[in-house]
Design a protein around this motif. Structure first.
Motif, PDB file in Angstrom:
ATOM      1  N   LEU A 238     -19.935  31.433  99.389  1.00 44.35           N
ATOM      2  CA  LEU A 238     -21.210  32.088  99.098  1.00 44.35           C
ATOM      3  C   LEU A 238     -21.048  33.223  98.103  1.00 44.35           C
ATOM      4  N   SER A 239     -20.079  34.110  98.342  1.00 41.21           N
ATOM      5  CA  SER A 239     -19.908  35.253  97.439  1.00 41.21           C
ATOM      6  C   SER A 239     -19.495  34.798  96.052  1.00 41.21           C
TER       7      SER A 239
ATOM      8  N   ARG B 154     -15.017  28.165  89.143  1.00 39.16           N
ATOM      9  CA  ARG B 154     -13.682  27.556  89.178  1.00 39.16           C
ATOM     10  C   ARG B 154     -12.606  28.625  89.327  1.00 39.16           C
ATOM     11  N   HIS B 155     -12.760  29.728  88.606  1.00 36.80           N
ATOM     12  CA  HIS B 155     -11.763  30.793  88.642  1.00 36.80           C
ATOM     13  C   HIS B 155     -11.707  31.439  90.021  1.00 36.80           C
ATOM     14  N   LEU B 156     -12.867  31.752  90.593  1.00 35.88           N
ATOM     15  CA  LEU B 156     -12.904  32.414  91.900  1.00 35.88           C
ATOM     16  C   LEU B 156     -12.390  31.504  93.016  1.00 35.88           C
ATOM     17  N   SER B 157     -12.681  30.213  92.893  1.00 37.02           N
ATOM     18  CA  SER B 157     -12.248  29.278  93.947  1.00 37.02           C
ATOM     19  C   SER B 157     -10.755  29.002  93.898  1.00 37.02           C
ATOM     20  N   SER B 158     -10.110  29.387  92.777  1.00 37.75           N
ATOM     21  CA  SER B 158      -8.676  29.113  92.638  1.00 37.75           C
ATOM     22  C   SER B 158      -7.810  30.308  93.037  1.00 37.75           C
ATOM     23  N   HIS B 159      -8.462  31.390  93.486  1.00 38.32           N
ATOM     24  CA  HIS B 159      -7.716  32.572  93.896  1.00 38.32           C
ATOM     25  C   HIS B 159      -8.099  32.975  95.319  1.00 38.32           C
ATOM     26  N   GLU B 160      -7.111  33.349  96.077  1.00 37.94           N
ATOM     27  CA  GLU B 160      -7.385  33.796  97.438  1.00 37.94           C
ATOM     28  C   GLU B 160      -7.761  35.275  97.413  1.00 37.94           C
ATOM     29  N   SER B 161      -9.030  35.551  97.600  1.00 36.11           N
ATOM     30  CA  SER B 161      -9.538  36.920  97.629  1.00 36.11           C
ATOM     31  C   SER B 161     -10.876  36.896  98.331  1.00 36.11           C
ATOM     32  N   PRO B 162     -11.406  38.066  98.719  1.00 33.51           N
ATOM     33  CA  PRO B 162     -12.735  38.090  99.357  1.00 33.51           C
ATOM     34  C   PRO B 162     -13.804  37.437  98.503  1.00 33.51           C
ATOM     35  N   LEU B 163     -13.635  37.498  97.172  1.00 33.58           N
ATOM     36  CA  LEU B 163     -14.643  36.927  96.282  1.00 33.58           C
ATOM     37  C   LEU B 163     -14.547  35.407  96.196  1.00 33.58           C
ATOM     38  N   SER B 164     -13.476  34.837  96.722  1.00 31.78           N
ATOM     39  CA  SER B 164     -13.297  33.393  96.596  1.00 31.78           C
ATOM     40  C   SER B 164     -14.020  32.613  97.686  1.00 31.78           C
ATOM     41  N   THR B 165     -14.655  33.310  98.643  1.00 34.44           N
ATOM     42  CA  THR B 165     -15.443  32.595  99.636  1.00 34.44           C
ATOM     43  C   THR B 165     -16.608  31.914  98.939  1.00 34.44           C
TER      44      THR B 165
ATOM     45  N   PRO C 211     -26.967  29.790  95.244  1.00 37.35           N
ATOM     46  CA  PRO C 211     -26.346  29.405  96.524  1.00 37.35           C
ATOM     47  C   PRO C 211     -27.230  28.455  97.326  1.00 37.35           C
ATOM     48  N   LEU C 212     -28.568  28.679  97.272  1.00 35.08           N
ATOM     49  CA  LEU C 212     -29.492  27.795  97.987  1.00 35.08           C
ATOM     50  C   LEU C 212     -29.472  26.400  97.378  1.00 35.08           C
ATOM     51  N   TRP C 213     -29.460  26.332  96.055  1.00 38.05           N
ATOM     52  CA  TRP C 213     -29.397  25.039  95.350  1.00 38.05           C
ATOM     53  C   TRP C 213     -28.100  24.296  95.685  1.00 38.05           C
ATOM     54  N   GLU C 214     -26.979  25.011  95.640  1.00 35.32           N
ATOM     55  CA  GLU C 214     -25.686  24.389  95.927  1.00 35.32           C
ATOM     56  C   GLU C 214     -25.666  23.832  97.351  1.00 35.32           C
ATOM     57  N   ALA C 215     -26.195  24.609  98.300  1.00 32.99           N
ATOM     58  CA  ALA C 215     -26.178  24.172  99.703  1.00 32.99           C
ATOM     59  C   ALA C 215     -27.118  22.996  99.928  1.00 32.99           C
ATOM     60  N   LEU C 216     -28.324  23.071  99.371  1.00 33.72           N
ATOM     61  CA  LEU C 216     -29.318  22.013  99.591  1.00 33.72           C
ATOM     62  C   LEU C 216     -28.895  20.689  98.975  1.00 33.72           C
ATOM     63  N   LYS C 217     -28.341  20.709  97.770  1.00 34.25           N
ATOM     64  CA  LYS C 217     -27.976  19.434  97.130  1.00 34.25           C
ATOM     65  C   LYS C 217     -26.823  18.754  97.878  1.00 34.25           C
TER      66      LYS C 217
ATOM     67  N   GLN D 179     -20.386  32.018  94.553  1.00 34.63           N
ATOM     68  CA  GLN D 179     -21.582  31.507  93.878  1.00 34.63           C
ATOM     69  C   GLN D 179     -22.482  32.636  93.411  1.00 34.63           C
ATOM     70  N   ILE D 180     -22.625  33.678  94.247  1.00 38.16           N
ATOM     71  CA  ILE D 180     -23.477  34.812  93.880  1.00 38.16           C
ATOM     72  C   ILE D 180     -22.903  35.553  92.670  1.00 38.16           C
ATOM     73  N   VAL D 181     -21.601  35.836  92.713  1.00 33.56           N
ATOM     74  CA  VAL D 181     -20.955  36.536  91.599  1.00 33.56           C
ATOM     75  C   VAL D 181     -21.022  35.698  90.328  1.00 33.56           C
ATOM     76  N   SER D 182     -20.766  34.394  90.454  1.00 34.16           N
ATOM     77  CA  SER D 182     -20.804  33.500  89.291  1.00 34.16           C
ATOM     78  C   SER D 182     -22.202  33.457  88.679  1.00 34.16           C
ATOM     79  N   ALA D 183     -23.230  33.371  89.526  1.00 31.49           N
ATOM     80  CA  ALA D 183     -24.606  33.343  89.041  1.00 31.49           C
ATOM     81  C   ALA D 183     -24.972  34.656  88.367  1.00 31.49           C
ATOM     82  N   ALA D 184     -24.548  35.782  88.944  1.00 31.16           N
ATOM     83  CA  ALA D 184     -24.840  37.092  88.362  1.00 31.16           C
ATOM     84  C   ALA D 184     -24.175  37.242  86.992  1.00 31.16           C
ATOM     85  N   CYS D 185     -22.930  36.807  86.878  1.00 33.78           N
ATOM     86  CA  CYS D 185     -22.228  36.869  85.594  1.00 33.78           C
ATOM     87  C   CYS D 185     -22.896  35.971  84.560  1.00 33.78           C
TER      88      CYS D 185
END
Length: 273
Positions: free
Chosen positions: A94-95, A81-92, A166-172, A97-103
């Protein structure tokens, strides 16, 4: 900016959904996890217990699965939610989801690793119960003994999560779209979790073997790098690094079905209340 009520709703949704999903999955699939651990053990499957007492260590897993899974989804959902609410390279997408999963995995490992250490020592017969295993770990190494293999676990979980989520998010989403559904259902999430979990499990099996050997090692601490180097010196390193791949892939495929299906079910239920 989110209202306090909305933030509380998001927190409760993540905690409850994640906790229920973790408990259901770990309890149902515990015997398969035991077999996988014994296959990866240095002393071999038979000497580690074979098919005897395959529920050894269930008590500690049951106690740890709820907070571990709840912490993961709380961190994962909050970061998304935080990353998607900010305009930055990390808000794309795929990235983010990867950063969120890693955290999420890193935070969850604070609970997961001590549970895993005690569970695996019990599974391979180092002690007759989880309580005795915990006492033995503390006697030998103190508090730091419960975090043996922390780095190895994080090094396994981050690549695993970076592939799986990311695979789960895309497939569902694709499944929901293909069935003209207005929302992602429990079935969509479960099927996507099965596929994503199985694929991620198989390709990260070598990291899981390194983690298991690091945790089960007695005596002085060894880094995952040293354990990996020793494994590469084995007569058939590829076979050793993929030992337990079958049970692990099966276990996490079914686990993904149960875990992410349960999460979606409870999550949807919480949203509707």
């Amino acid at each position: 900016m989110e209202s306090p009520e909305l933030k509380y709703s998001h927190v409760m949704r993540s905690l409850v959904s994640g906790g229920v999903a973790g408990l259901v999955t770990d309890v149902v699939l515990f015997p398969v996890d035991t077999i996988k651990t014994r296959l990866q053990s240095q002393q071999g499957f038979v000497k580690s217990g074979g098919l005897r007492a395959i529920y050894s260590g269930l008590a500690v897993v049951s106690a740890g699965s709820v907070p571990g899974a709840a912490l993961f989804f709380l961190t994962y959902d909050t970061c998304k939610r935080h990353l998607s609410s900010h305009e930055s390279p990390l808000s794309t997408l795929l990235s983010g989801q990867i950063v969120s999963a890693a955290c999420g995995e890193t935070v969850a490992c604070l609970v997961r690793v001590p549970v895993e250490v005690v569970k695996q020592k019990t599974q391979v017969g180092h002690s007759r119960s989880s309580l005795l295993s915990a006492a033995q770990v503390f006697k030998q190494s103190g508090i730091k003994g419960f975090y043996r293999g922390f780095l190895a676990t994080v090094c396994r979980e981050i690549p695993f999560a970076a592939i799986q989520f990311p695979l789960w998010e895309a497939l569902k989403q694709k499944l929901a779209k293909s069935t003209n559904s207005l929302e992602v259902t429990t079935f969509h999430s479960a099927i996507a979790g099965f596929v994503a979990g199985g694929f991620a499990a198989y390709v990260t099996t070598p990291l899981d073997v390194i983690k298991t050997r690091t945790m089960l090692k007695s005596g002085s601490f060894q880094s995952p790098v040293n354990v990996a180097l020793k494994l590469f010196k084995e007569q058939n390193p590829i076979k050793v690094l993929f030992s337990g791949a079958g049970p692990r892939t099966f276990w996490i495929s079914v686990g993904g079905f149960l875990f992410l299906g349960s999460y979606q079910f409870v999550s949807n239920s919480v949203l509707q209340t």
